[in-house]
Each structure stands twice: as structure tokens, then as C-alpha cells.
Design an enzyme around this catalytic site. Structure first.
Site, PDB file in Angstrom:
ATOM      1  N   LYS A 110       0.860  -1.185   0.000  1.00 39.49           N
ATOM      2  CA  LYS A 110       0.000   0.000   0.000  1.00 39.49           C
ATOM      3  C   LYS A 110       0.891   1.227   0.000  1.00 39.49           C
ATOM      4  O   LYS A 110       2.040   1.185   0.457  1.00 39.49           O
ATOM      5  CB  LYS A 110      -0.901   0.017   1.232  1.00 39.49           C
TER       6      LYS A 110
HETATM    7  P1  NAD Z   1     -13.054   7.452  -3.587  1.00 37.64           P
HETATM    8  O1  NAD Z   1     -12.090   8.507  -3.218  1.00 37.64           O
HETATM    9  O2  NAD Z   1     -13.386   7.235  -5.022  1.00 37.64           O
HETATM   10  O3  NAD Z   1     -14.441   7.665  -2.803  1.00 37.64           O
HETATM   11  C1  NAD Z   1     -14.532   7.827  -1.420  1.00 37.64           C
HETATM   12  C2  NAD Z   1     -15.954   8.283  -1.109  1.00 37.64           C
HETATM   13  O4  NAD Z   1     -16.133   8.308   0.299  1.00 37.64           O
HETATM   14  C3  NAD Z   1     -16.298   9.691  -1.599  1.00 37.64           C
HETATM   15  O5  NAD Z   1     -17.616   9.691  -2.094  1.00 37.64           O
HETATM   16  C4  NAD Z   1     -16.243  10.541  -0.335  1.00 37.64           C
HETATM   17  O6  NAD Z   1     -17.110  11.665  -0.393  1.00 37.64           O
HETATM   18  C5  NAD Z   1     -16.722   9.545   0.678  1.00 37.64           C
HETATM   19  N1  NAD Z   1     -16.304   9.856   2.054  1.00 37.64           N
HETATM   20  C6  NAD Z   1     -15.076  10.219   2.482  1.00 37.64           C
HETATM   21  N2  NAD Z   1     -15.098  10.425   3.799  1.00 37.64           N
HETATM   22  C7  NAD Z   1     -16.358  10.137   4.204  1.00 37.64           C
HETATM   23  C8  NAD Z   1     -17.013  10.156   5.451  1.00 37.64           C
HETATM   24  N3  NAD Z   1     -16.373  10.530   6.564  1.00 37.64           N
HETATM   25  N4  NAD Z   1     -18.305   9.805   5.487  1.00 37.64           N
HETATM   26  C9  NAD Z   1     -18.957   9.436   4.358  1.00 37.64           C
HETATM   27  N5  NAD Z   1     -18.403   9.415   3.155  1.00 37.64           N
HETATM   28  C10 NAD Z   1     -17.122   9.759   3.079  1.00 37.64           C
HETATM   29  O7  NAD Z   1     -12.488   6.088  -2.939  1.00 37.64           O
HETATM   30  P2  NAD Z   1     -12.791   4.594  -3.355  1.00 37.64           P
HETATM   31  O8  NAD Z   1     -11.745   4.149  -4.322  1.00 37.64           O
HETATM   32  O9  NAD Z   1     -14.232   4.451  -3.688  1.00 37.64           O
HETATM   33  O10 NAD Z   1     -12.454   3.834  -1.993  1.00 37.64           O
HETATM   34  C11 NAD Z   1     -13.385   3.779  -0.920  1.00 37.64           C
HETATM   35  C12 NAD Z   1     -12.981   2.672   0.028  1.00 37.64           C
HETATM   36  O11 NAD Z   1     -12.927   1.439  -0.690  1.00 37.64           O
HETATM   37  C13 NAD Z   1     -11.596   2.828   0.662  1.00 37.64           C
HETATM   38  O12 NAD Z   1     -11.637   2.240   1.949  1.00 37.64           O
HETATM   39  C14 NAD Z   1     -10.711   1.985  -0.248  1.00 37.64           C
HETATM   40  O13 NAD Z   1      -9.537   1.553   0.420  1.00 37.64           O
HETATM   41  C15 NAD Z   1     -11.650   0.838  -0.543  1.00 37.64           C
HETATM   42  N6  NAD Z   1     -11.355   0.071  -1.749  1.00 37.64           N
HETATM   43  C16 NAD Z   1     -11.252   0.684  -2.960  1.00 37.64           C
HETATM   44  C17 NAD Z   1     -11.014  -0.098  -4.086  1.00 37.64           C
HETATM   45  C18 NAD Z   1     -10.975   0.492  -5.473  1.00 37.64           C
HETATM   46  O14 NAD Z   1     -10.858  -0.278  -6.453  1.00 37.64           O
HETATM   47  N7  NAD Z   1     -11.100   1.791  -5.643  1.00 37.64           N
HETATM   48  C19 NAD Z   1     -10.844  -1.493  -3.970  1.00 37.64           C
HETATM   49  C20 NAD Z   1     -10.976  -2.075  -2.709  1.00 37.64           C
HETATM   50  C21 NAD Z   1     -11.232  -1.284  -1.609  1.00 37.64           C
END
Ligand code: NAD
Length: 420
Positions: A110
């Protein structure tokens, strides 16, 4: 550079508490357990970047390899003003177990940069990304460590990293990152993969439990890559999506929300505010709203001793990494809520990243339909592997998933033996 993990940060405390529980159940011996509890390599970089007004600002970033036992390291890069070393350690460790749960030949890594993306122009973000990529080029390599997007980063960020790395090599190296734009070696279906994988897992769990999926009312916290695609996939699968939220708050409509319309509205207006077909709610209200499936898809530590008690959903599908603390888990388990753990439920992203990497290495690209079918097969198989493991150990799905993943990594470690 290698350093023992200690409980300090809450995501790390969660990861270690889950690890200790699984290792105890598996009876893994002291030396192997100690090795798996520790990140293999850790790099901290401090680097200057010129801002648009001519000033120079110094940024801090990290790249951590947790394990290379089962293959090259794989894991996203997070941009956030709150990133900590311990958080990155926890996320790297979860990546190792996740890759093992879905049985793809990767270890976990990471990265993160302490930066608030909203406070920088596109040109400044490009400068930060290119310099960070150069600083961590000691660590990344198509056969050693392949980054991907995470919170705060996206396909454009990956394009900048790929270009920077390729400039240093003198030829294009698309396999250095995944989650790239399709026109430079990205994979069809990668953008949608995590959210689709979440809903494939939910649908298979419903089927296995003999619950009626067509009646599932879904609420999603976070509306970025994972949240919005989970909501859209749930909508396309015929579920009623009753709640959604982002950092500014959420929207609830017990009759269901038209997700394609909401996505179009948000694209145009930049937020949910002003969308009339639903009640505006806070993020806490979203977590406790009346629904069947709650998908936390924003960030870690959302379902805690303070919030888990008011969850009304019968199933929690973890789109985010580490959204439930150990205390939150205990409360949800006691209430009989089925928790589909992150290292299973959101693995669709890394599975399709693996497909992207394989396609880049072969320079042979597959159709989206083929990719989605392969993803679906792996998610279904992995759900059953986890389900069967948790039944065999008479435990919850999270512990079953941890035992499956950690057990596979431990076995590979033992097979390889100890060098020298
Ligand atoms: P992103 O940046 O695209 O989206 C994050 C979202 O969360 C945004 O809509 C933001 O407004 C919202 N957010 C942030 N803080 C918040 C809060 N306190 N309360 C409510 N909403 C909040 O990120 P992402 O890629 O969608 O990742 C989200 C989660 O999924 C993370 O934990 C990431 O590690 C995990 N994840 C992502 C992927 C991927 O392929 N992108 C894969 C596995 C896991």
C-alpha cells in the site's frame, strides 16, 4: 527499514486484532506468525514540489510491502491529508490476506501521500504524483510491486505514474500500475470491478442463505468509485437502493432512488444537494437507516462501538477496507448481522487489476464481458471458500476469511522455506 508492527493506529489495531484471532484459531507457530505480523519493507519519502504560485512545498509519502511470499506486491495509493504510516501498514497487510482469499498470485502493498487533493490544481497534483512516483521507483516494478488507485487517486493518477516510470526506462511499461485509462493499457471493467464484486458477493450470500435478493433494500455509504458502482450495480440487479451518502451527507428514499439519474445529477451539480427525490440525511443516519444491506464504501472505522448498535441492516457488505472495528464486529455478530468482510467483499478491484496486469504483460486484451464473467466466477468461488471455512471453524465470515487468507500465505511460506 523493516519494522515491527505495534498497536498504535486504529486501522492497524483492527488489522492486528483480526490477525491475532485468526492465527490463534489456526495454531500457526511463533516464527511464522511473527513474520506475517510484520511488514517486509517500508519506505518514507519527503519530496519538494513547485506550486502554481512559484513557492515550493514539501510532501510526505509512503510505500509499504507487507509480503512477497505468494508473488509481487499489489496495493493502491491513497491521497489524503490524514494518511499515517500505521494506516498504510494495516492496508498493506489486508491486501496480502485479500489476494490470498481470492487466490491470485500477489502479496500485499500500500502507499499514501499526505495531501488534500481539493486544495491543489490538476497541475500541482500531476507534479506531486510524478515526484512521488520517482521517489518510490526504488520500490515499484512490474514484477515486484504494482500500485493501483485508492481513496483520492484515480485512473489519471495511474497514467502519470505509468508515464513517469516509462520515461525513466525509455520505453512504455504499462504493467507498472493497474487502474490506468484503457487507451494506455488499462483493462475494460477495472473501473467498475470493485463495486460489481461487492454486489456479486452480496447476491451469492443471499442465495446461499435462502434470502430473497429481489427484495433487498440497499444503502451505500460513500459515493466514489466503490460506493457509486455498488449502488449502480445493485440498482441494475433489481434491488431497491434506499440510501446513499458522501462526505457531505446523504439521501434517503424508502421507495428507492433512481441511481443513474442521481449519478447524472451529481455529475452536473457536484453533490446530492438540491436533488429533490429523497430526504437529506447525515452520515450517521445513513449507517442506521432502515435497509437490508448496508455497504460501507467510504473509509475505515465507521461501524464502531458507538454506531454498530443502531445498524438495522441484516447484512453488512464491506466495500471499504476496515470499515468495522473489532468492537463493531462483536456488536454486529451479537445482533446476528451477516458481515461480508472487506478482504472478500471488495476484492473485485484487485482481481481485475490482476487481469489488467496479465493483459499488459501479454499485450493481449480481453473483452469486458469476458472480464466480468471471470470476475464473477472468482467472487462466487471465493465466497464459498470463505463460507465453508467459517462453517468448518464454527466462526463468523471475517474470521473465516482471515483464516483462509492467512493460512494460504503461511502454507506458501512453509513450502518456500526460510532463506538462507
Ligand atoms: P473514492 O475517493 O473514489 O471515494 C470515497 C468516497 O467516500 C467519496 O464519495 C467521499 O465523499 C466519501 N467519504 C469520504 N469520507 C467520508 C465520510 N467521513 N463519510 C462518508 N463518506 C465519506 O475512494 P474509493 O476508491 O471508492 O475507496 C473507498 C474505500 O474502498 C476505501 O476504503 C478503499 O480503500 C476501498 N477500496 C477501494 C477499491 C478500489 O478499487 N477503488 C478497492 C478495494 C477497496
Amino acid at each position: 527499514m523493516t519494522q515491527n508492527l505495534s498497536v498504535g493506529d486504529s486501522a492497524l489495531a483492527t488489522a492486528l486484532s483480526q490477525f491475532d484471532r485468526a492465527v490463534h484459531m489456526l495454531g500457526i507457530n511463533g516464527g511464522t506468525a511473527a513474520m506475517l505480523r510484520t511488514c517486509k519493507r517500508e519506505l518514507t519519502v519527503n519530496f519538494p514540489v513547485r506550486m502554481d504560485d512559484g513557492s515550493v512545498k514539501v510532501f510526505t509519502g509512503y510505500r509499504i510491502h507487507h509480503s512477497t511470499v505468494r508473488g509481487p506486491c499489489k496495493g493502491g495509493i491513497r491521497y489524503s491529508p490524514h494518511v499515517t504510516l500505521d494506516e498504510v501498514r494495516a492496508l498493506a497487510m489486508w491486501m496480502t490476506w485479500k489476494c490470498a482469499v481470492v487466490n491470485i498470485p500477489y502479496g500485499g502493498a500500500k502507499g499514501g501521500v499526505l495531501v488534500d487533493t481539493k486544495k491543489h490544481s490538476l497541475r500541482e497534483l500531476e507534479g506531486i504524483t510524478r515526484r512521488y512516483a520517482t521517489e518510490i521507483s526504488l520500490f515499484i516494478d512490474p514484477s515486484g510491486d504494482i500500485p493501483a488507485p485508492d481513496m483520492g487517486t484515480n485512473a489519471q493518477t495511474m497514467a502519470w505514474i505509468m508515464d513517469t516510470y516509462s520515461m525513466h526506462r525509455g520505453y512504455s511499461v504499462p504493467a507498472i500500475v493497474t487502474g490506468k485509462p484503457i487507451n494506455i493499457g488499462g483493462s475494460a471493467g477495472r473501473h467498475e470491478a470493485t463495486g460489481r464484486g461487492v454486489m456479486f458477493t452480496v447476491r451469492e450470500a443471499y442465495k446461499t442463505l435462502n434470502w430473497d435478493f429481489s427484495k433487498a433494500r440497499v444503502a451505500v455509504q460513500g459515493f466514489g468509485n466503490v460506493g457509486s458502482i455498488s449502488a449502480q450495480t445493485a440498482y441494475e440487479m433489481g434491488c431497491s437502493v434506499v440510501g446513499v451518502s458522501d462526505i457531505e451527507g446523504g439521501l434517503y428514499n424508502s421507495d428507492g432512488i433512481d441511481i443513474p439519474e442521481l449519478i447524472a445529477y451529481r455529475r452536473q451539480h457536484g453533490s446530492f444537494k438540491g436533488y429533490s427525490k429523497g430526504k437529506f440525511i447525515t452520515n450517521d443516519e445513513l449507517l442506521s437507516c432502515d435497509c437490508d444491506v448496508l455497504v460501507p464504501a467510504a473509509m475505515e472505522n465507521q461501524l464502531t462501538q458507538h454506531t454498530a448498535g443502531s445498524v438495522k441492516a441484516r447484512m453488512v457488505a464491506e466495500g471499504a477496507n476496515g470499515p468495522t472495528t473489532p468492537e463493531g464486529d462483536e456488536i454486529l455478530n451479537a445482533k446476528g448481522v451477516i458481515v461480508l468482510p472487506d478482504i472478500l467483499c471488495n476484492a473485485g478491484g484487485v482481481v481485475t487489476s490482476y487481469f489488467e496486469w496479465v493483459q499488459d504483460l501479454q499485450q493481449l486484451f480481453w473483452e469486458e464481458d469476458d472480464i466480468t464473467k471471470r470476475l464473477e466466477r472468482i467472487m462466487i468461488r471465493s465466497f464459498h471458500d470463505v463460507y465453508d471455512k467459517s462453517k468448518a471453524l464454527n466462526t463468523d465470515l471475517r474470521t473465516g476469511a482471515q483464516c483462509l487468507g492467512i493460512g494460504r500465505v503461511a502454507e506458501s511460506h512453509i513450502t518456500r522455506g526460510l532463506y538462507p
